[in-house]
Design an enzyme around this catalytic site. Sequence first.
Site, short mmCIF file in Angstrom:
data_model
loop_
_atom_site.label_atom_id
_atom_site.label_comp_id
_atom_site.label_asym_id
_atom_site.label_seq_id
_atom_site.Cartn_x
_atom_site.Cartn_y
_atom_site.Cartn_z
N ASP A 26 1.10 4.66 1.97
CA ASP A 26 0.60 5.22 3.32
C ASP A 26 1.15 6.75 3.34
O ASP A 26 2.27 6.91 3.15
CB ASP A 26 1.25 4.35 4.55
CG ASP A 26 0.90 3.20 4.63
OD1 ASP A 26 -0.35 2.72 4.69
OD2 ASP A 26 1.51 2.26 4.97
N ASP B 265 0.64 -1.08 0.14
CA ASP B 265 -0.01 -0.01 -0.03
C ASP B 265 1.07 1.33 0.05
O ASP B 265 2.01 0.97 0.30
CB ASP B 265 -1.09 0.03 1.20
CG ASP B 265 -1.85 -1.04 1.51
OD1 ASP B 265 -2.13 -1.82 0.29
OD2 ASP B 265 -2.36 -1.27 2.56
#
Length: 200
Positions: free
Chosen positions: A132, A130
């Site tokens: 962040d 991901d």
Amino acid sequence: MQAPRPHDLLFARDPGAFACAGARPDWFDAGAPLVVRREATPPGMVAVGARGLHRNERCPGYLPVAAIAAILTPRMLAQQAHATHADFPCIAALRTLAPRLDALDVDWGPAGGAGYWLACGLPVLRATSDLDLLVRLPRRPAAATLAALAKLQDGQPCRIDIQVDTGAGGFAFAEYVRGGRVLLKTDAGARLVADPWEAA
């Protein structure tokens, strides 16, 4: 040197100054940065965490402020992202989103694995990682800013996880967008609040 804030990355003058909560794990890398955590500490100390190359490798602990050699903020790491040419989808998304975030005139930067990788180059990223993002918003922003943040995920090659820091606590932006109460993480612990800015 400015006071360290949650999500900043710290390099210690002496790695031995890091006091791990419990036995120091085998994977601990003395040259890697430490991540500032949210926790009330005595004057002269900062709550930090060490991380390894895998998600399950985490160790909370503490570092004397006097032992800090350098601080890398998410904002500083955002400026480094323009010069990197990595093939990871999360870094590609970071480069794409940077101009849009800069245009919002907010204090922002990569956190999590992307920020850590930019800070030290250790192989913590995967093709499925991901992105962040940390956005520091000490006051409630305009509705247009909130709407722009909500649209950042559109068309990106990876999941975007935005954490908002009000200065008094942090919360997941996705929870705020869904409506209802959000979990605000503070130095004194986490609590459910209706308005993360007024809760301060």
